[in-house]
Design a protein around this motif. Sequence first.
Motif, PDB file in Angstrom:
ATOM      1  N   UNK A   1     -30.670  65.178   9.271  1.00 20.77           N
ATOM      2  CA  UNK A   1     -30.860  64.484  10.530  1.00 20.77           C
ATOM      3  C   UNK A   1     -31.589  65.393  11.517  1.00 20.77           C
ATOM      4  N   UNK A   2     -32.194  64.790  12.516  1.00 24.01           N
ATOM      5  CA  UNK A   2     -32.957  65.532  13.507  1.00 24.01           C
ATOM      6  C   UNK A   2     -32.043  66.121  14.576  1.00 24.01           C
ATOM      7  N   UNK A   3     -32.504  67.223  15.158  1.00 23.13           N
ATOM      8  CA  UNK A   3     -31.776  67.876  16.235  1.00 23.13           C
ATOM      9  C   UNK A   3     -32.505  67.643  17.550  1.00 23.13           C
ATOM     10  N   UNK A   4     -31.736  67.615  18.651  1.00 25.17           N
ATOM     11  CA  UNK A   4     -32.316  67.480  19.980  1.00 25.17           C
ATOM     12  C   UNK A   4     -31.732  68.574  20.864  1.00 25.17           C
ATOM     13  N   UNK A   5     -32.501  68.995  21.847  1.00 31.82           N
ATOM     14  CA  UNK A   5     -32.095  70.056  22.765  1.00 31.82           C
ATOM     15  C   UNK A   5     -31.762  69.478  24.130  1.00 31.82           C
ATOM     16  N   UNK A   6     -30.814  70.118  24.807  1.00 33.33           N
ATOM     17  CA  UNK A   6     -30.437  69.733  26.167  1.00 33.33           C
ATOM     18  C   UNK A   6     -30.369  70.981  27.032  1.00 33.33           C
ATOM     19  N   UNK A   7     -30.903  70.909  28.239  1.00 35.88           N
ATOM     20  CA  UNK A   7     -30.743  71.940  29.260  1.00 35.88           C
ATOM     21  C   UNK A   7     -30.144  71.269  30.480  1.00 35.88           C
ATOM     22  N   UNK A   8     -29.040  71.820  30.971  1.00 35.27           N
ATOM     23  CA  UNK A   8     -28.377  71.243  32.139  1.00 35.27           C
ATOM     24  C   UNK A   8     -28.011  72.362  33.109  1.00 35.27           C
ATOM     25  N   UNK A   9     -28.027  72.050  34.387  1.00 31.97           N
ATOM     26  CA  UNK A   9     -27.758  73.029  35.432  1.00 31.97           C
ATOM     27  C   UNK A   9     -26.480  72.647  36.176  1.00 31.97           C
ATOM     28  N   UNK A  10     -25.663  73.664  36.497  1.00 33.47           N
ATOM     29  CA  UNK A  10     -24.371  73.455  37.136  1.00 33.47           C
ATOM     30  C   UNK A  10     -24.212  74.373  38.332  1.00 33.47           C
ATOM     31  N   UNK A  11     -23.258  74.011  39.202  1.00 30.30           N
ATOM     32  CA  UNK A  11     -22.946  74.820  40.381  1.00 30.30           C
ATOM     33  C   UNK A  11     -22.017  75.984  40.042  1.00 30.30           C
ATOM     34  N   UNK A  12     -21.108  75.806  39.086  1.00 32.09           N
ATOM     35  CA  UNK A  12     -20.138  76.857  38.764  1.00 32.09           C
ATOM     36  C   UNK A  12     -20.044  77.072  37.257  1.00 32.09           C
ATOM     37  N   UNK A  13     -19.673  78.293  36.852  1.00 35.29           N
ATOM     38  CA  UNK A  13     -19.482  78.559  35.430  1.00 35.29           C
ATOM     39  C   UNK A  13     -18.342  77.715  34.844  1.00 35.29           C
ATOM     40  N   UNK A  14     -17.326  77.421  35.656  1.00 36.78           N
ATOM     41  CA  UNK A  14     -16.194  76.631  35.182  1.00 36.78           C
ATOM     42  C   UNK A  14     -16.623  75.214  34.802  1.00 36.78           C
ATOM     43  N   UNK A  15     -17.490  74.608  35.618  1.00 39.83           N
ATOM     44  CA  UNK A  15     -18.010  73.271  35.285  1.00 39.83           C
ATOM     45  C   UNK A  15     -18.731  73.314  33.941  1.00 39.83           C
ATOM     46  N   UNK A  16     -19.624  74.277  33.793  1.00 40.47           N
ATOM     47  CA  UNK A  16     -20.426  74.379  32.569  1.00 40.47           C
ATOM     48  C   UNK A  16     -19.559  74.682  31.353  1.00 40.47           C
ATOM     49  N   UNK A  17     -18.552  75.547  31.520  1.00 34.53           N
ATOM     50  CA  UNK A  17     -17.672  75.883  30.397  1.00 34.53           C
ATOM     51  C   UNK A  17     -16.853  74.682  29.944  1.00 34.53           C
ATOM     52  N   UNK A  18     -16.404  73.853  30.906  1.00 36.06           N
ATOM     53  CA  UNK A  18     -15.669  72.639  30.553  1.00 36.06           C
ATOM     54  C   UNK A  18     -16.519  71.671  29.753  1.00 36.06           C
ATOM     55  N   UNK A  19     -17.766  71.511  30.179  1.00 39.27           N
ATOM     56  CA  UNK A  19     -18.685  70.627  29.455  1.00 39.27           C
ATOM     57  C   UNK A  19     -19.015  71.224  28.085  1.00 39.27           C
ATOM     58  N   UNK A  20     -19.177  72.542  28.021  1.00 40.44           N
ATOM     59  CA  UNK A  20     -19.474  73.195  26.737  1.00 40.44           C
ATOM     60  C   UNK A  20     -18.359  72.946  25.727  1.00 40.44           C
ATOM     61  N   UNK A  21     -17.108  73.008  26.185  1.00 39.92           N
ATOM     62  CA  UNK A  21     -15.975  72.747  25.288  1.00 39.92           C
ATOM     63  C   UNK A  21     -16.007  71.312  24.764  1.00 39.92           C
ATOM     64  N   UNK A  22     -16.347  70.368  25.639  1.00 41.53           N
ATOM     65  CA  UNK A  22     -16.431  68.961  25.214  1.00 41.53           C
ATOM     66  C   UNK A  22     -17.574  68.761  24.212  1.00 41.53           C
ATOM     67  N   UNK A  23     -18.706  69.438  24.453  1.00 42.64           N
ATOM     68  CA  UNK A  23     -19.829  69.318  23.522  1.00 42.64           C
ATOM     69  C   UNK A  23     -19.483  69.915  22.162  1.00 42.64           C
TER      70      UNK A  23
END
Length: 122
Positions: A1-23
């Motif tokens: 299957x094909x892969x896709x890339x995502x780049x996202x910007x956040x205000x805090x490391x905690x926000x990004x880490x929470x989303x990273x865990x979900x991903x």
Amino acid sequence: MAEKNLLAYFHTPEQASGVAAKLKSLRAIDVSVDRFGKYPGEGIEETQNPLTGNIPSLGWLTLGGDFDRDSGILAAADVSASGMSDGGQGGPTGLDIVLSAVVDESIYEQARRVIEEGGGQI
């Protein structure tokens, strides 16, 4: 299957880490969270004494960047070095945390929703 890339910007490391865990729970192929800025180096972690220390430039003293001589002079001209700026760590937008992810094409739209619901801007 094909892969896709995502780049996202956040205000805090905690926000990004929470989303990273979900991903990761969605079985993302690769996920990373980093802070970025316009100057090299990690910044100042301790108080510097300009009277007793070896100060290569005002930019090094106030911004904590890892500058060579020319870059230090240029950085000293920035409003951030004078203390007269209120842009904060991430500048005027405050979006200085970047999340990069590689996901399978089949979960791409779901991953986008997770990022947006977590406060990220794609």
